[in-house]
Design an enzyme around this catalytic site. Structure first.
Site, PDB file in Angstrom:
ATOM      1  N   ASP A 152       0.867  -1.175   0.000  1.00  0.00           N
ATOM      2  CA  ASP A 152       0.000   0.000   0.000  1.00  0.00           C
ATOM      3  C   ASP A 152       0.900   1.221   0.000  1.00  0.00           C
ATOM      4  OD1 ASP A 152      -1.832   1.915   0.052  1.00  0.00           O
ATOM      5  OD2 ASP A 152      -2.859   1.272   1.877  1.00  0.00           O
TER       6      ASP A 152
HETATM    7  C1  BGC Z   1      -4.353   3.942   0.150  1.00  0.00           C
HETATM    8  C2  BGC Z   1      -4.756   2.834  -0.797  1.00  0.00           C
HETATM    9  C3  BGC Z   1      -4.699   3.334  -2.205  1.00  0.00           C
HETATM   10  C4  BGC Z   1      -3.296   3.837  -2.486  1.00  0.00           C
HETATM   11  C5  BGC Z   1      -3.102   4.336  -3.907  1.00  0.00           C
HETATM   12  C6  BGC Z   1      -3.034   4.586  -0.253  1.00  0.00           C
HETATM   13  O1  BGC Z   1      -2.798   5.721   0.489  1.00  0.00           O
HETATM   14  O2  BGC Z   1      -4.250   3.406   1.449  1.00  0.00           O
HETATM   15  O3  BGC Z   1      -6.039   2.371  -0.467  1.00  0.00           O
HETATM   16  O4  BGC Z   1      -5.061   2.316  -3.091  1.00  0.00           O
HETATM   17  O5  BGC Z   1      -3.029   4.916  -1.622  1.00  0.00           O
HETATM   18  O6  BGC Z   1      -3.836   5.471  -4.159  1.00  0.00           O
END
Ligand code: BGC
Length: 810
Positions: free
Chosen positions: A347
């Site tokens: 993530d």
């Molecule tokens: C979030 C994710 C997301 C990723 C890409 C992160 O900050 O936790 O859920 O998919 O960013 O945007």
């Protein structure tokens, strides 16, 4: 009669989708490897389930899979060799090119929204990113903008030495340009098929804009309304979590992974991200293995059973080991037990964050720990590109592990057809043609309508007579192109969505009878605002008060200590209610709220969340009765914020206090509040008048390894048709591991014309009563099982049946 019901065909369909969507690129060897054979005839599968099978499924065996072994079967995707050309390609790749295939970066050409949520790496411009693609240093980009951008980037990749196509990813959480209700709202429909349909349309629009892969569905069970990301999931319940996870995966991925409208799904955030201590985003989650299996894993298993091709590791520390570097989680559970074979993506910069967690010494160590644990793709930190070549050269990461991760990524690219045609989802004309079509917007309106929950309707004040009566629409969410599409939508635009005032006027026979006054801003008073609102209320026959949370109050990093209506709005509500006109509260929110004061005393309350493109039209449909409300709460509304984490499926204590009476000393309760919810999970009224009677099954004895039928009769004695969600809850009274006081096991959404009745039946099998015992062994319930067939988690007709004897598991 049954509009939607939880049935075995649901799981059967998901299995078919998996085959149809992802088998195409799998070679014969992979497809012909035997799955564990646990299928029996005519649904009697449980006699052949092994201990291990049940462990794999954890405690998630519920009635939705009247045939639970099918779900187990579907999770057991056999491993096999990828297409031969992929091995040949890997053999030709340099270490840098391999690390490049494991490196995903935010697009440097992004829209304002995309750049705001995921800024590209400092100093990276689009030309530079094209050069990185040309050098084979990127596997893809995410949250970029549009087919034209994708076209330019893909051309650069096609000019690279090995011509490996890029994968374009994005957070398509609840729509693309057509914006559907936030996932929590859609869960309120208690209609997983609806989520499958909206996810399908989201995929059609997004894939036409060049996007191959969505970072969705978010399948984190959330027990704590303080956590801002409740808004992205299906709420507090395991069964709803499983059903909506599977439905969304099926919707996104469609029937054919190579189709130009297929979108690869990514189940996130693995695991227990929703269990962060104190409801604080990013916080550690200290969760027992038993609870992981019983609560947090099942929606992931359902997503994989439905064919989810990828998974995202969570940000959080899981009982001492951050998920991104958690070998037990990402390898033992995910690969070895569940046999999931798709790529795991970090993530965002969660690999780099291992240093701040206090788990890795430095960035290099973080890259090593993440890849060794099982994280295949590094998002946004760039650590894999920077350090993996050196780590492999130094023998600190085996080449075989690097190749395994690369193989997973390339296999995925092959499965979605990128090696056949890297431009298959990139066509600027298609992008225009498939965006915000009338059909898509009609579905957005239907979904929004079905997401609305009528919490209270005293004196049947709703629906409103559309007879020219004077309506004062008051509140910061009454009008304006803001807070409509919700907190997490990269490509939607509030300016294209319909606000409440516009929607109401369009429905009203006498639109001039509507007066609109803001009264205050969401978190601030405005000079003269309350005075203007009070004058409008005096001049009206009825007040619609549009209050709640603005979009920025939920979503990532938006935890709240108190889940209340912000003070300036509460003051507005008190002043307007004091005028004495009937008030209908229309709530905007991304979580369960603790309502207080005047807001609780009004005759009617609608929970409307963030509804997306058709917000105003859908709310107006319900307000004026063109459609009846049918939503049910997917989260429990507490009396006070301090009750959080607050959810219905909790355990008992030795001194339980479930009553609504004033607290008795030395029982389990807070000094100032009972344990009852203000509005229960599953609650939601209709414009009909539904009664429950004639409970069947009370006192029944379930033969060993058999089943029991439980039923109720529901009657609509009102003057309008209604859709009722009939819910079955069970409670295993005594077990070797204590069980929740109630658990939703099945539900049926039923349309009842006025003056009609229906008998609603559920079949419970002994396999549906399996729980994880001490040592995490699957154990069947014995003895008394309480049940409720109910319109919510705190009501209903109650009975009990007895399980005669347990059959030892083989
Ligand atoms: C979030 C994710 C997301 C990723 C890409 C992160 O900050 O936790 O859920 O998919 O960013 O945007």
């Amino acid at each position: 009669m049954l509009v939607a019901c939880v049935s075995s065909s649901f799981i059967a369909k998901t299995k078919k989708t998996k085959r149809a969507s992802l088998s195409a690129a799998r070679p014969a060897a992979r497809a012909s490897r035997p799955c564990r054979s646990i299928k029996g005839s005519n649904g009697a599968l449980h006699d052949r389930i092994t201990r291990r099978d049940l462990l794999v499924a954890g405690a998630a065996l519920t009635l939705d899979s009247a045939n639970p072994a099918r779900a187990l079967l579907a999770t057991a995707v056999p491993e096999g060799a990828p297409p031969a050309f992929i091995e040949a390609l890997i053999a030709r790749m340099t270490l840098e090119e391999k690390a490049g295939q494991l490196t995903l970066m935010a697009a440097a050409w992004g829209g304002a929204a995309a750049n705001a949520v995921n800024p590209p790496k400092a100093g990276t411009d689009f030309e530079q990113q094209l050069a990185e693609a040309g050098a084979g240093h990127l596997t893809g980009v995410f949250n970029g903008n549009g087919a034209v951008m994708a076209q330019r980037m893909q051309r650069a990749a096609m000019d690279s030495r090995l011509k490996i196509p890029l994968l374009f990813a994005a957070d398509i959480i609840h729509g693309h340009r057509t914006v559907f209700p936030v996932p929590l709202a859609e869960a309120a429909s208690f209609e997983p098929e609806l989520a499958a349909r909206t996810a399908r349309v989201a995929a059609v629009e997004a894939a036409a804009a060049g996007i191959d892969w969505t970072f969705a569905p978010m399948v984190d069970v959330a027990h704590d309304a303080r956590w801002g990301r409740c808004v992205e999931g299906a709420g507090e319940d395991v069964l709803l979590g499983r059903l909506f996870a599977a439905a969304r995966v099926r919707g996104f991925q469609g029937r054919d992974a190579k189709a130009d409208d297929a979108l690869i799904a990514c189940a996130k955030h693995f695991a227990a991200y929703g269990a962060g201590e104190g409801g604080l985003d990013y916080n550690g989650a200290d969760v027992s293995e038993a609870t992981l299996h019983a609560v947090y894993f099942p929606p992931f298993q359902a997503a994989f059973a439905a064919g989810a091709a990828t998974v995202m590791a969570a940000f959080n520390d899981l009982s001492g080991v951050p998920a991104t570097a958690n070998r037990w989680l990402l390898t033992q559970v995910l690969r070895e037990q569940w046999r999931f074979d798709g790529p795991v993506v970090s993530d965002y910069e969660a690999d780099q964050e291992l240093v701040a967690h206090g788990y890795a010494i430095d960035d290099r160590d973080a890259a090593r720990l993440a890849i060794l644990a099982g994280t295949d793709i590094s998002m946004q930190s760039g650590l894999y590109l920077r350090y993996l070549p050196g780590l492999v050269a130094a023998g600190q990461v085996p080449m075989a592990r690097l190749d395994q991760a690369v193989r997973r990524v390339l296999t995925l690219k092959a499965e979605v057809g990128l090696f056949d045609d890297p431009f298959r989802r990139i066509d600027p004309r298609r992008e225009q043609a498939r965006s915000r079509t009338p059909d898509h917007l009609a579905l957005a309106r239907e979904a929004a309508r079905k997401s609305i929950v009528l919490l209270r309707n005293e004196g049947a004040i709703l629906p409103l007579a559309n007879n020219g009566q004077r309506i004062a629409l008051i509140g910061p969410f009454a009008a304006g192109a803001h807070d409509l599409i919700g907190p997490w939508n990269v490509y939607g635009d509030d300016a294209e969505a319909i606000d409440l005032a516009t929607g109401m006027r369009a429905s009203m026979r006498a639109p001039a009878a509507l007066t609109v006054v803001a009264g205050c801003a969401p978190e601030q008073a405005i000079a003269g605002g309350i005075e203007a609102a009070v004058i409008a209320a005096h001049g009206a026959d009825i007040v619609v008060l549009a209050i709640g949370e603005h979009a920025g109050m939920s979503g990532e990093a938006q935890s709240r200590t108190a889940v209340t209506i912000p003070a300036p709005q509460q003051a507005l509500a008190e002043a307007v209610a004091a005028v004495g006109k009937p008030v209908i509260v229309v709530l905007k929110h991304g979580r369960a709220l603790a309502l207080e004061g005047a807001v609780l005393r009004v005759p009617a309350i609608l929970a409307t969340w963030f509804l997306g493109s058709e917000t105003g039209t859908a709310i107006a449909d319900i307000l004026f009765g063109d459609h009846g409300p049918s939503g049910r709460l997917p989260v429990s509304f507490p009396q006070e914020s301090g009750q959080e984490p607050f959810y219905y499926a909790h355990k008992s204590t030795g001194r339980p206090d479930a009553s609504d009476a004033p607290p008795v000393e030395y029982k389990t309760h807070y000094r100032t509040a009972t344990n009852q919810p203000r509005f229960a999970f599953g609650h939601g009224l209709t414009y009909g008048r539904i009664g429950y009677s004639r409970l069947e099954g009370d006192g029944a004895v379930m033969p060993e390894d058999g089943s029991v039928e439980l039923a109720v009769t529901i009657t609509n004695s009102g003057t309008r048709a209604a859709e009722e969600v009939v819910q079955l809850y069970l409670h295993i009274r005594t077990a070797s591991v204590t069980q929740p006081v109630r658990e939703l096991k099945a539900f049926q959404k039923v349309r009842l014309e006025r003056g009609t009745s229906a008998r609603i039946a559920f079949t419970v099998r002994s396999v549906d009563l399996v729980f994880l015992g001490p040592d995490l062994r699957p154990t069947r319930a014995k003895g008394a099982v309480d049940f409720w067939i109910a319109p919510s988690a705190t009501s209903g007709l109650a009975g009990s049946f007895t399980v005669k004897a347990a059959v030892p598991l083989r």
